[in-house]
Design a protein around this motif. Structure first.
Motif, PDB file in Angstrom:
ATOM      1  N   PHE A  78     -38.459 -29.063 -51.805  1.00  0.00           N
ATOM      2  CA  PHE A  78     -38.919 -27.807 -52.987  1.00  0.00           C
ATOM      3  C   PHE A  78     -37.965 -26.613 -52.386  1.00  0.00           C
ATOM      4  CE2 PHE A  78     -42.014 -24.673 -54.521  1.00  0.00           C
ATOM      5  CZ  PHE A  78     -41.363 -24.727 -55.790  1.00  0.00           C
ATOM      6  N   LEU A  79     -37.115 -25.852 -53.043  1.00  0.00           N
ATOM      7  CA  LEU A  79     -36.531 -24.964 -52.740  1.00  0.00           C
ATOM      8  C   LEU A  79     -35.996 -24.763 -51.448  1.00  0.00           C
ATOM      9  CD1 LEU A  79     -39.527 -22.311 -53.776  1.00  0.00           C
ATOM     10  CD2 LEU A  79     -37.474 -22.572 -54.734  1.00  0.00           C
ATOM     11  N   ALA A  80     -35.447 -26.142 -50.698  1.00  0.00           N
ATOM     12  CA  ALA A  80     -34.722 -26.260 -49.707  1.00  0.00           C
ATOM     13  C   ALA A  80     -33.146 -25.487 -50.009  1.00  0.00           C
ATOM     14  CB  ALA A  80     -34.425 -27.339 -49.501  1.00  0.00           C
ATOM     15  N   LEU A  81     -32.762 -24.923 -48.978  1.00  0.00           N
ATOM     16  CA  LEU A  81     -31.506 -24.213 -48.969  1.00  0.00           C
ATOM     17  C   LEU A  81     -31.086 -23.164 -49.976  1.00  0.00           C
ATOM     18  CD1 LEU A  81     -29.271 -27.612 -48.764  1.00  0.00           C
ATOM     19  CD2 LEU A  81     -30.032 -26.072 -46.782  1.00  0.00           C
ATOM     20  N   GLN A 109     -33.371 -23.790 -44.491  1.00  0.00           N
ATOM     21  CA  GLN A 109     -32.355 -23.031 -44.720  1.00  0.00           C
ATOM     22  C   GLN A 109     -31.048 -23.567 -44.346  1.00  0.00           C
ATOM     23  OE1 GLN A 109     -32.827 -19.938 -46.165  1.00  0.00           O
ATOM     24  NE2 GLN A 109     -34.998 -20.993 -46.444  1.00  0.00           N
ATOM     25  N   LYS A 110     -30.944 -24.872 -43.598  1.00  0.00           N
ATOM     26  CA  LYS A 110     -29.615 -25.935 -43.394  1.00  0.00           C
ATOM     27  C   LYS A 110     -30.123 -26.907 -43.446  1.00  0.00           C
ATOM     28  CE  LYS A 110     -29.701 -24.059 -39.062  1.00  0.00           C
ATOM     29  NZ  LYS A 110     -30.369 -22.888 -38.431  1.00  0.00           N
ATOM     30  N   ASP A 140     -33.300 -15.474 -37.308  1.00  0.00           N
ATOM     31  CA  ASP A 140     -34.020 -14.914 -38.201  1.00  0.00           C
ATOM     32  C   ASP A 140     -34.740 -13.615 -38.046  1.00  0.00           C
ATOM     33  OD1 ASP A 140     -33.906 -17.270 -39.776  1.00  0.00           O
ATOM     34  OD2 ASP A 140     -35.538 -18.331 -38.771  1.00  0.00           O
ATOM     35  N   GLU A 141     -34.120 -13.158 -36.713  1.00  0.00           N
ATOM     36  CA  GLU A 141     -34.886 -11.683 -36.529  1.00  0.00           C
ATOM     37  C   GLU A 141     -33.977 -10.552 -37.470  1.00  0.00           C
ATOM     38  OE1 GLU A 141     -35.722 -12.608 -31.766  1.00  0.00           O
ATOM     39  OE2 GLU A 141     -34.095 -10.935 -32.333  1.00  0.00           O
ATOM     40  N   ARG A 151     -40.873 -19.707 -44.618  1.00  0.00           N
ATOM     41  CA  ARG A 151     -41.304 -20.962 -44.823  1.00  0.00           C
ATOM     42  C   ARG A 151     -42.782 -21.210 -44.381  1.00  0.00           C
ATOM     43  NH1 ARG A 151     -41.388 -26.078 -42.253  1.00  0.00           N
ATOM     44  NH2 ARG A 151     -40.908 -27.771 -43.619  1.00  0.00           N
ATOM     45  N   ALA A 152     -43.045 -20.495 -43.028  1.00  0.00           N
ATOM     46  CA  ALA A 152     -44.302 -20.393 -42.670  1.00  0.00           C
ATOM     47  C   ALA A 152     -45.426 -19.856 -43.495  1.00  0.00           C
ATOM     48  CB  ALA A 152     -44.433 -19.824 -41.139  1.00  0.00           C
ATOM     49  N   ARG A 153     -45.029 -18.829 -44.128  1.00  0.00           N
ATOM     50  CA  ARG A 153     -45.815 -17.913 -45.033  1.00  0.00           C
ATOM     51  C   ARG A 153     -46.116 -18.889 -46.257  1.00  0.00           C
ATOM     52  NH1 ARG A 153     -43.228 -11.994 -45.871  1.00  0.00           N
ATOM     53  NH2 ARG A 153     -43.520 -11.416 -43.759  1.00  0.00           N
ATOM     54  N   VAL A 154     -45.190 -19.551 -46.703  1.00  0.00           N
ATOM     55  CA  VAL A 154     -45.270 -20.324 -48.058  1.00  0.00           C
ATOM     56  C   VAL A 154     -46.123 -21.632 -47.637  1.00  0.00           C
ATOM     57  CG1 VAL A 154     -44.267 -21.823 -49.930  1.00  0.00           C
ATOM     58  CG2 VAL A 154     -43.238 -19.454 -49.355  1.00  0.00           C
ATOM     59  N   ILE A 155     -45.881 -22.071 -46.557  1.00  0.00           N
ATOM     60  CA  ILE A 155     -46.548 -23.347 -46.169  1.00  0.00           C
ATOM     61  C   ILE A 155     -48.206 -23.023 -46.029  1.00  0.00           C
ATOM     62  CG2 ILE A 155     -47.274 -24.785 -44.237  1.00  0.00           C
ATOM     63  CD1 ILE A 155     -44.161 -25.286 -43.976  1.00  0.00           C
TER      64      ILE A 155
END
Length: 168
Positions: A78-81, A109-110, A140-141, A151-155
């Motif tokens: 879901f929402l990948a890439l 993201q990849k 990601d910095e 991703r961590a926030r959504v999970i």
């Protein structure tokens, strides 16, 4: 259908009036390079978000779940890439009946992120752990709104709402 609007040049998606639709096929609205926004007020009877929904939509900047109150589960990738989608533009408040989310590939993201995450899951399973583990990634910095932090926030948000699973 199975691949409705897959690979299309659609830029905005605001579905309305599809009150009788209870399911859609996998890869629905995937590989849409120009899709910038998805707001789904028009699918109030949808019960499951299929695998690969909104996968590989690199221009996606906004997702709203309002109108998806009957969705009980979300399939893998879901929402990948969707590397342009910041956490601040992901509205999950419409998912009020959600009971299960498959986090496999969620907001990766990849393509190779899936392989890295699978390796981490296998190690955790061997050690008897089942919690979601996120690897710190220096890539990601530049913008903390994107990548692994998003991703961590959504999970975390999904974890507060329902059961998290991972397909193999």
């Amino acid at each position: 259908g199975e691949c409705f609007l897959r690979g299309s040049a659609v830029e905005l998606c605001e579905l309305r009036g599809l009150t009788a639709v209870t399911e859609v096929g996998s890869s629905w609205l995937s590989q849409c390079p120009r899709l910038r926004s998805f707001h789904c007020a028009g699918l109030p009877s949808l019960r499951h978000i299929p695998p690969n929904f909104l996968r590989d939509c690199p221009s996606l900047r906004s997702f709203s779940s309002r109108g998806l109150a009957e969705v009980r589960s979300i399939g893998h990738h879901f929402l990948a890439l969707s590397q342009s989608l910041p956490a601040s533009n992901i509205d999950l408040t419409g998912f009020t009946a959600l009971t299960k989310v498959d986090t496999t590939g969620l907001l990766t993201q990849k393509e190779d992120d899936d392989d890295e995450l699978e390796g981490e899951r296998e190690e955790e399973e061997e050690e008897g752990e089942v919690e979601v583990h996120e690897e710190d990634d220096d890539d990601d910095e530049e913008d903390p709104e994107f990548g692994n932090e998003t991703r961590a926030r959504v999970i975390k948000q999904f974890g507060e709402m329902c059961e998290l699973v991972q397909s193999k």
